[in-house]
Design a protein around this motif. Structure first.
Motif, mmCIF file in Angstrom:
data_model
loop_
_atom_site.group_PDB
_atom_site.id
_atom_site.type_symbol
_atom_site.label_atom_id
_atom_site.label_comp_id
_atom_site.label_asym_id
_atom_site.label_seq_id
_atom_site.Cartn_x
_atom_site.Cartn_y
_atom_site.Cartn_z
ATOM 1 N N CYS A 101 -22.451 28.566 -44.661
ATOM 2 C CA CYS A 101 -21.198 27.847 -44.915
ATOM 3 C C CYS A 101 -21.561 26.545 -45.610
ATOM 4 O O CYS A 101 -22.451 25.822 -45.159
ATOM 5 N N CYS A 126 -20.893 23.352 -43.025
ATOM 6 C CA CYS A 126 -21.726 23.081 -41.843
ATOM 7 C C CYS A 126 -23.138 23.629 -41.967
ATOM 8 O O CYS A 126 -23.975 23.393 -41.098
ATOM 9 N N HIS A 140 -13.836 28.801 -41.634
ATOM 10 C CA HIS A 140 -15.043 29.062 -40.855
ATOM 11 C C HIS A 140 -14.770 28.587 -39.433
ATOM 12 O O HIS A 140 -14.680 27.387 -39.179
ATOM 13 N N CYS A 166 -16.936 25.773 -37.635
ATOM 14 C CA CYS A 166 -16.818 24.330 -37.912
ATOM 15 C C CYS A 166 -15.373 23.916 -38.197
ATOM 16 O O CYS A 166 -15.093 22.743 -38.360
#
Ligand SMILES: [Zn+2]
Ligand SMILES: [Zn+2]
Length: 329
Positions: free
Chosen positions: A124, A127, A273, A276
């Motif tokens: 990602c 994060c 996501h 996060c």
């Protein structure tokens, strides 16, 4: 006013046909000329002509005459074409992991930046954690209205084995498993949590036989698990298996590439996501050093040179035949 196409749909129109992306892959290997594309892919001339002009039209390749030979053309990747590299790497990773067989991956990449074998990993971008299918939340929004209107770009892959008749690569093997545009959409909906036949059907708006064939193909290849949730009459649901979940980076890199190609108003991701809580954009990095590999920093080593013999037999219809009798979900 018509809604903008979903990014995935937009990407699939440009490179959703496996041949298109296999041509792209050859371009990443440094291939420039018609005859070389044809030989390496074992592709029919008219199909190659058609896909090359599509790739030029969509801005992935540019066609140029050689300065001293006006009868010879070369095809080169444009910046937009080079930008599909993350997608190529995610296709490769899946093929290496799930369909390489006992001989191992047919192509090995080395990352010149760190000197190690390049194993791509999807993280990602917010994060920096590795992306897993369970952590991805997809808002399908108005996908039903926007994809069902467009039937012009539908291509039917009746013989997926043709895609692997040329240069052996994990990319071609992965694309042979996913198949065409509808295959991608089925997997995308499964990633979004759709599991029942009727639900897939109502979103995609395709013929029941087409959907049945795709679902059965994925069950046969182990990408979807079919689970009975009602016995009288029998009803099934389809869920991503472990290998199916591992296709998540393939879908996300393709989605992101489509997103980057859309104009600003549409360029907001609808994916989250969960780990996060941020909008999810995928980044493909080298597992060893953590840096995103660029095509110029990667060396290609073709390990297995011999393609599996292209089958001479009649087109295989096993998948759709079995499908017709099996799925009455
Ligand atoms: Zn994150
Ligand atoms: Zn590296």
């Amino acid at each position: 006013m018509r809604d903008d196409p979903p990014p995935l749909d937009s990407a699939l129109r440009a490179i959703g046909d496996p041949w298109s992306f296999l041509i792209q892959q050859e371009a990443f290997f440094g291939v420039r000329r018609f005859g070389d594309f044809q030989r390496n892919l074992n592709i029919a001339k008219n199909t190659l002509t058609d896909r090359l002009s599509m790739l030029v039209e969509f801005g992935l390749l540019e066609r140029k005459k050689l300065p001293d030979r006006s009868d010879i053309h070369e095809y080169r990747l444009t910046p937009r074409g080079l930008d599909t590299y993350q997608y190529a790497l995610s296709l490769m990773r899946w093929g290496d992991d799930w369909v390489a067989g006992k001989d191992g991956p047919p192509v090995i990449l080395s990352h010149k930046t760190c000197g190690r074998v390049l194993r791509p990993k999807a993280i990602c971008s917010a994060c920096k954690r590795e992306i897993h299918a369970e952590d991805v939340q997809i808002n399908l929004g108005n996908i039903a209205e926007t994809i069902r209107n467009d039937t012009a770009s539908v291509r039917v892959s009746s013989r997926p084995e043709l895609y692997t008749a040329g240069r052996p690569t994990s990319v071609s093997r992965t694309l042979a498993v996913i198949g065409d545009r509808w295959g991608f959409f089925v997997l995308w909906l499964a990633l979004a949590g759709i599991s029942k036949f009727e639900h897939f059907h109502s979103v995609l708006g395709i013929a029941r036989t087409t959907l049945t064939a795709r679902l059965n193909h994925f069950v046969e290849r182990g990408v979807l698990d079919r689970l009975e949730y009602q016995s009288r009459p029998p009803r099934y649901e389809y869920r991503l298996s472990e290998s199916g979940k591992a296709l998540c980076p393939v879908l996300l890199t393709l989605h992101d590439w489509g997103l980057r190609g859309l104009h600003k108003r549409a360029a907001k991701t609808s994916i989250l996501h969960r780990s996060c809580g941020q909008p999810l954009h995928v980044e493909i990095v080298c597992m060893a050093c953590g840096h995103p590999p660029l095509p110029k920093d990667v060396e290609v080593k073709q390990v297995h040179l011999v393609a599996p013999r292209a089958r001479q037999s009649r087109p295989s219809k096993t998948v759709s035949k079995k499908g017709a009798s099996r799925t009455k979900a």
